[in-house]
Design a protein around this motif. Structure first.
Motif, short mmCIF file in Angstrom:
data_model
loop_
_atom_site.label_atom_id
_atom_site.label_comp_id
_atom_site.label_asym_id
_atom_site.label_seq_id
_atom_site.Cartn_x
_atom_site.Cartn_y
_atom_site.Cartn_z
N GLU A 120 0.96 -1.03 -0.09
CA GLU A 120 -0.17 -0.17 -0.10
C GLU A 120 1.06 1.27 0.05
N ALA A 121 2.15 1.19 0.60
CA ALA A 121 2.66 2.34 0.73
C ALA A 121 3.42 2.81 -0.61
N LEU A 122 3.91 1.62 -1.33
CA LEU A 122 4.78 2.09 -2.55
C LEU A 122 3.92 2.82 -3.58
N PRO A 123 2.79 2.94 -3.76
CA PRO A 123 2.19 3.88 -4.67
C PRO A 123 2.32 5.41 -4.04
N LEU A 124 2.12 5.61 -2.93
CA LEU A 124 2.05 6.77 -2.37
C LEU A 124 3.57 7.35 -2.14
N LEU A 125 4.30 6.35 -2.02
CA LEU A 125 5.94 6.93 -2.15
C LEU A 125 6.12 7.41 -3.51
N ALA A 126 5.80 6.55 -4.67
CA ALA A 126 5.89 6.90 -5.95
C ALA A 126 5.64 8.22 -6.42
N ALA A 128 4.84 10.88 -4.01
CA ALA A 128 5.51 11.65 -3.51
C ALA A 128 7.04 11.96 -4.17
N ALA A 129 7.65 11.02 -4.59
CA ALA A 129 8.99 11.16 -5.20
C ALA A 129 8.78 11.89 -6.53
N ALA A 130 7.80 11.76 -7.15
CA ALA A 130 7.57 12.36 -8.58
C ALA A 130 7.20 14.00 -8.16
N GLU A 131 6.56 13.95 -7.12
CA GLU A 131 6.22 15.80 -6.87
C GLU A 131 7.47 16.21 -6.29
N PHE A 132 8.25 15.88 -5.39
CA PHE A 132 9.58 16.38 -4.93
C PHE A 132 10.50 16.50 -6.05
N ILE A 138 15.25 18.01 -3.73
CA ILE A 138 16.07 16.99 -4.06
C ILE A 138 16.09 16.36 -2.46
N PRO A 139 16.53 16.93 -1.52
CA PRO A 139 16.60 16.22 -0.14
C PRO A 139 15.55 15.57 0.24
N GLU A 140 14.20 16.01 0.00
CA GLU A 140 12.87 15.17 0.27
C GLU A 140 12.82 14.24 -0.63
N ALA A 141 12.99 14.29 -2.05
CA ALA A 141 13.22 13.10 -3.04
C ALA A 141 14.19 11.92 -2.39
N ALA A 142 15.27 12.34 -1.89
CA ALA A 142 16.27 11.40 -1.48
C ALA A 142 15.68 10.59 -0.46
N TYR A 145 13.08 7.99 -1.78
CA TYR A 145 13.68 7.04 -2.56
C TYR A 145 14.15 6.04 -1.60
N SER A 146 14.82 6.40 -0.39
CA SER A 146 15.44 5.58 0.53
C SER A 146 13.97 4.99 0.99
N ASN A 147 13.05 5.53 1.37
CA ASN A 147 11.86 4.62 1.96
C ASN A 147 11.25 3.73 0.83
N ILE A 148 11.22 4.19 -0.23
CA ILE A 148 10.88 3.05 -1.26
C ILE A 148 11.84 1.99 -1.36
N GLY A 149 13.11 1.96 -1.14
CA GLY A 149 13.97 1.19 -1.18
C GLY A 149 13.67 0.03 0.19
N ALA A 150 13.60 0.98 1.22
CA ALA A 150 13.01 0.11 2.35
C ALA A 150 11.86 -0.83 2.37
N ASN A 151 10.95 -0.09 1.56
CA ASN A 151 9.81 -1.18 1.60
C ASN A 151 9.76 -2.32 0.44
N HIS A 152 10.40 -2.19 -0.51
CA HIS A 152 11.03 -2.99 -1.63
C HIS A 152 11.85 -4.10 -0.60
N ALA A 153 12.59 -3.67 0.05
CA ALA A 153 13.63 -4.49 0.78
C ALA A 153 12.66 -5.36 1.55
N ASP A 154 11.85 -4.98 2.33
CA ASP A 154 10.91 -5.48 3.17
C ASP A 154 10.12 -6.70 2.68
#
Length: 180
Positions: A120-126, A128-132, A138-142, A145-154
């Motif tokens: 559920e989190a991944l589409p929201l993060l995508a 957010a990343a696009a908006e930032f 840039i810092p917010e997008a970074a 993307y770290s949060n996207i990575g953590a969700n994929h890792a999970d």
């Protein structure tokens, strides 16, 4: 301690003068107590900030900002369900007023990840990343993307996680935001 004392003195003087509660002052106090991890005070000030904003909106302070701050207080207090509801209210407020939604999306996604709802989190993060990135934040997008990575890792999606973490690292190198 000096900052807390100063805010409380401003609050005391305002009450003595019969002034209505100032949503910006209460919002700032919420942030200060969040930073101090004094969750009961952060929640109390955050709730008052929302009520004060609703009574008299403060120009230059979006309701979504006040709600996101309150949501952070609830997260710190371990009240994830309440935090999610407040973050979703912040998102609705931002959307209704044509304001940026990236922070609210990332906050909701954080709750979803912490409650095992990574898909559920991944589409929201995508979003957010696009908006930032579109806005040059840039810092917010970074961070996103770290949060996207953590969700994929999970989720055990190692290639997608590695790609998101690589994007995050590249963005962090651009922004040189060491504290974040």
């Amino acid at each position: 301690p000096e900052a807390v004392a100063a805010m409380q003195e401003v609050e005391r003087v305002g009450k003595a003068l019969g002034k209505p509660e100032d949503p910006a002052l209460l919002h700032n106090a919420t942030g200060l107590f969040n930073y101090m991890q004094d969750w009961p005070k952060a929640v109390a000030y955050g709730e008052r900030a929302v009520k004060a904003w609703d009574a008299k909106p403060k120009p230059g302070l979006a309701r979504a900002e006040v709600l996101n701050n309150l949501g952070a207080a609830y997260m710190g207090a371990g009240q994830r369900e309440r935090a999610e509801a407040v973050y979703r209210e912040a998102l609705a407020s931002a959307r209704a007023n044509g304001q940026p939604v990236g922070v609210s999306l990332n906050n909701i996604a954080d709750v979803l990840q912490q409650t095992g709802r990574q898909r559920e989190a991944l589409p929201l993060l995508a979003e957010a990343a696009a908006e930032f990135e579109r806005d040059g934040s840039i810092p917010e997008a970074a961070i996103v993307y770290s949060n996207i990575g953590a969700n994929h890792a999970d989720l055990g999606q190692r290639a997608a996680a590695a790609s998101a973490f690589a994007r995050s690292l590249a963005l962090f190198k651009q922004s040189d935001n060491v504290p974040r």
